[in-house]
Design a protein around this motif. Structure first.
Motif, short mmCIF file in Angstrom:
data_model
loop_
_atom_site.label_atom_id
_atom_site.label_comp_id
_atom_site.label_asym_id
_atom_site.label_seq_id
_atom_site.Cartn_x
_atom_site.Cartn_y
_atom_site.Cartn_z
N GLU A 1 -8.68 45.49 -31.35
CA GLU A 1 -7.86 46.57 -32.19
C GLU A 1 -6.81 46.22 -32.45
N GLY A 2 -6.23 46.44 -33.42
CA GLY A 2 -5.17 45.99 -34.08
C GLY A 2 -3.80 46.83 -33.38
N PRO A 3 -2.78 46.80 -34.04
CA PRO A 3 -2.16 45.58 -34.46
C PRO A 3 -1.73 44.72 -33.18
N LYS A 4 -2.51 43.09 -33.73
CA LYS A 4 -2.04 42.76 -32.68
C LYS A 4 -1.91 41.36 -33.36
N TRP A 5 -0.85 40.08 -32.56
CA TRP A 5 -1.41 38.39 -32.89
C TRP A 5 -2.79 38.26 -32.12
N VAL A 6 -3.32 37.41 -33.14
CA VAL A 6 -4.65 36.32 -32.49
C VAL A 6 -4.91 35.10 -32.34
N LYS A 7 -5.05 34.47 -31.18
CA LYS A 7 -5.16 32.80 -31.27
C LYS A 7 -6.48 32.95 -30.68
N GLU A 8 -7.32 31.95 -31.62
CA GLU A 8 -9.07 31.54 -31.87
C GLU A 8 -8.38 30.06 -32.08
#
Length: 760
Positions: A674-681
């Motif tokens: 679910e955004g808004p979000k910064w994501v690290k993968e």
């Protein structure tokens, strides 16, 4: 070009005069234009009208939501061509009007207005929405002017202008938090505020402030764009001379630009490309994988065959094989003759390769230059087909090819001859052309066949006519919708002749990021199709860089493996690693993924052509203009309206990216974020962040699809991703026939697909 030394001083060696007031306003009888007489001092007595320059400012309603602004000093100056070909599909009607109130005179075009203040002894022009709710930009005090270099001390000196440069400049205001995007394929920071930019085509690679594609158009995050209607060199100080203004200047007696009200980026691009031309259509086969020989590598018929067989044996579907420069003989570039030593019978060879099914189409490299070692140089020089110096000599230099001349496309006979040379290539079996170069066009000591043209203006504009000639030759041979180029140089309007690629980049992660910024920037200038040299051009990529670039490149609208002095077939990059993380496996997976995406890609392309939107490397802000963070994202992009792509720029596989508001579904495993979000993968080489937007409907080919063109009503699946009332997908075939319109409808508490019945 800076004209001031800080806020208070004029730059050394320059004289600057500004429009200080609007002395009079004349209205055109048709209600579409107002003309402002603007002295360079406030007129408080009759004597003030003497020995004083004036600037004329014309505001004209061009089309709905577009006003032009033209500033002129001396009207008697010849306005030499070439000029941009505006409204190539016809000029639309404009709903224009002029209204006078106590506060000023307002001219309107559709929903866009400009108000000239009626306050005495004031120069004040405000651009705003017609309803007054949205303020766009302004021309205020000391914002419209003329300049001399070197500085003159007496009007008598201007009797002889041969050694004096004359400039016109404007400074439009930048609001608090305003950002500027576009201006061509630029490889630096995506937001241009703080940059000094010269719009002058150059062969500078992807790691400098030079650009192959200088487009005099920029877009603001405040809901408007500006198209500078000037084919000559344009200098911009984007918040870099005055932090709160965009300064535009040209050498000459007039400067014209158009302000385009959106307010959304999509609307701005639609209107801008109505002005300068919609992108051309490209054939469906062109979306598949292209394989090049690379530039200076040694290759011949046997090499080509080994590459094609190697791709087939590894189950990597290939659509186009490209012969780069050395299909020609050394020192003979570009004389359209295959090197007999390397390709003794090119027509027969190409026929055999096509018949074998190893590839479907063939592309060759050309440029508009002729080396003097070739017999075609002598022929072209004798017949007057080459650019000349002022003394009558053919213009030549030893830059690139020894003694090379430049084809003069302003000569109709030269153009006809050049098309004849291209037709000989088509007779051999060539289907597409890589139109390289076109940036190194001299502007001093030259005379064009059409002597009415200004050599300075021809420098950038040459890219337009060069690519137009080749594109139309392909159309004449293969059909209107079957032409496709691989072009490097461009200017405004060249989007009509797709496609363009990003030029010479290094084989590094940094250059990969530079290339993405260039593609994002160009896409914000109305170019629908764009590609990049997968693996990087200069140097030899290691396996890590190659595989990450494969992921990025196969999710661009067009995809080509190409390099400089090393091959780009995958098995030569990693010593034929046959694992599922090897170069061949990664290339196979992403090439097949692109084939699987073709129904979506082609429908996206159809909509993009209609409106002037980028198909891929679509800036996040184009889809999410209300999201302030989206305007800052330069390491990710949208592939059409539904897919978000975040390339991996680190050997570790770590990547950080931004998901705007809504539910996002991983294409690979269905994970929902679910955004808004910064994501690290962290990703291995067989995946990268690829997320599907909430509300999307996708029509996809079957797993492992190897075709770019087939009946898109068969062997497909329809997938929905949190459908809603706005969910829609229009499936079209390569002939632009609408196959199905798929929407979502709510039945009780569930959403169901409607309109997919035609799909088998």
């Amino acid at each position: 070009m800076k004209f001031r030394d800080g806020m208070w001083l004029v730059a050394e060696g320059k004289r600057l005069e500004y429009a200080e007031e609007v002395y009079s306003i004349n209205e055109a009888s048709d209600g579409k234009k107002v003309t402002l007489l603007c002295p360079t001092m406030q007129i408080r007595s009759r004597g003030d009208t003497l020995n004083r320059p004036t600037l004329t400012v014309e505001l004209e309603a061009v089309m709905d939501d577009v006003l032009s602004v033209e500033v002129t000093h001396w009207h008697g100056a010849i306005n030499k061509g070439p000029h941009f070909e505006l409204f190539p599909s016809g000029k639309p009607q404009v709903n224009a009007g002029i209204q006078k109130t106590e506060g000023g005179t307002t001219i309107s075009a559709g929903n866009l207005s400009a108000t000239v203040s009626s306050k005495p002894h004031t120069f004040d022009i405000r651009f705003h929405s017609k309803d007054g709710k949205q303020k766009l930009t302004s021309l205020l005090s000391r914002s419209v002017g003329l300049a001399y270099d070197p500085a003159t001390s007496s009007p008598m000196q201007t009797a002889d202008m041969r050694d004096i440069k004359h400039y016109i400049l404007t400074q439009s205001t930048l609001g608090v938090g305003e950002q500027v995007y576009g201006l061509g394929e630029r490889f630096g920071a995506l937001n241009k505020v703080g940059q000094a930019i010269s719009l002058w085509n150059a062969d500078g690679g992807t790691s400098s402030d030079q650009a192959y594609k200088n487009i005099p158009f920029w877009m603001s995050n405040k809901g408007y764009g500006v198209f500078i209607d000037a084919t000559e060199r344009v200098e911009l100080e984007v918040g870099s001379e005055r932090c709160c203004r965009v300064q535009t200047s040209v050498q000459g007696q007039r400067l014209k630009w158009h302000i385009i009200y959106g307010p959304s980026p999509k609307e701005i691009l639609d209107k801008y490309t109505t002005l300068t031309g919609k992108p051309g259509k490209v054939p469906s086969w062109s979306f598949g994988l292209w394989l090049s020989t690379s530039f200076t590598t040694e290759y011949d018929d046997a090499t080509v065959l080994s590459f094609l067989e190697g791709m087939k044996s590894r189950d990597i579907p290939l659509e186009v094989f490209h012969y780069d420069c050395f299909w020609l003989r050394a020192f003979h570039w570009c004389d359209f003759v295959f090197s007999p030593e390397h390709f003794p019978d090119p027509k027969a060879s190409i026929q055999r390769l096509k018949a074998s099914g190893l590839m479907k189409k063939v592309c060759v490299w050309i440029n508009p230059y002729l080396g003097q070692a070739s017999p075609v140089f002598a022929e072209a020089a004798e017949k007057g087909y080459l650019l000349k110096r002022k003394n009558g000599d053919v213009f030549q230099w030893d830059l690139w090819q020894t003694g090379m001349g430049i084809v003069d496309f302003t000569n109709p006979e030269a153009t006809k001859w050049y098309v004849g040379c291209l037709n000989k290539l088509f007779d051999i079996g060539i289907d597409s052309i890589k139109t390289d170069f076109g940036e190194r066009i001299p502007s001093k000591d030259v005379v064009w066949h059409d002597s009415s043209l200004d050599p300075e203006k021809m420098h950038n504009y040459y890219a337009f006519i060069y690519n137009k000639v080749v594109y139309e030759a392909l159309q004449a041979r293969y059909g209107k919708d079957e032409a496709v180029l691989f072009a490097r140089a461009a200017t405004a309007g060249t989007q009509q002749f797709p496609l363009q690629w990003g030029g010479d980049c290094e084989s590094t992660f940094e250059a990969m990021a530079e290339s993405l910024r260039g593609g994002l920037s160009l896409g914000m200038c109305g170019f629908a199709f764009w590609s990049v040299d997968i693996g990087g051009f200069e140097g030899t990529p290691d396996a890590s860089i190659y595989k990450r670039w494969v992921q990025f490149g196969l999710l661009c609208s067009h995809s080509r493996l190409h390099g400089s002095n090393s091959y780009r077939v995958p098995w030569l990059v990693d010593n034929n690693d046959e694992s599922d993380q090897g170069c061949s496996a990664v290339l196979r997976k992403f090439t097949q993924l692109k084939c699987r995406l073709m129904p979506y890609l082609y429908s996206t392309a159809t909509e993009s052509i209609k409106h002037g939107w980028p198909v891929s490397v679509r800036a996040m802000a184009i889809e999410y203009p209300e999201d302030k963070t989206a305007w800052l994202c330069d390491q990710q992009f949208m592939l059409g309206p539904s897919l978000l792509v975040a390339p991996v720029f680190d050997e570790s596989g770590e990547v950080e990216f931004y998901l705007p508001q809504g539910k996002w579904t991983s294409f690979w495993d269905g994970q929902i974020i679910e955004g808004p979000k910064w994501v690290k993968e962290t990703h291995k080489f067989d995946t990268l962040p690829l997320y599907v937007r909430e509300g999307s409907i996708l029509v996809l080919g079957k797993e492992g699809e190897k075709r770019t063109t087939w009946d898109w009503t068969k062997d497909v699946e329809v997938k929905t991703f949190f459908p809603n009332q706005g969910s829609i997908f229009k499936l079209v075939d390569p002939e632009n026939k609408e196959l199905a319109t798929i929407t979502a409808m709510k039945e009780g508490e569930e959403w169901r697909v409607k309109g997919a019945e035609v799909l088998a």
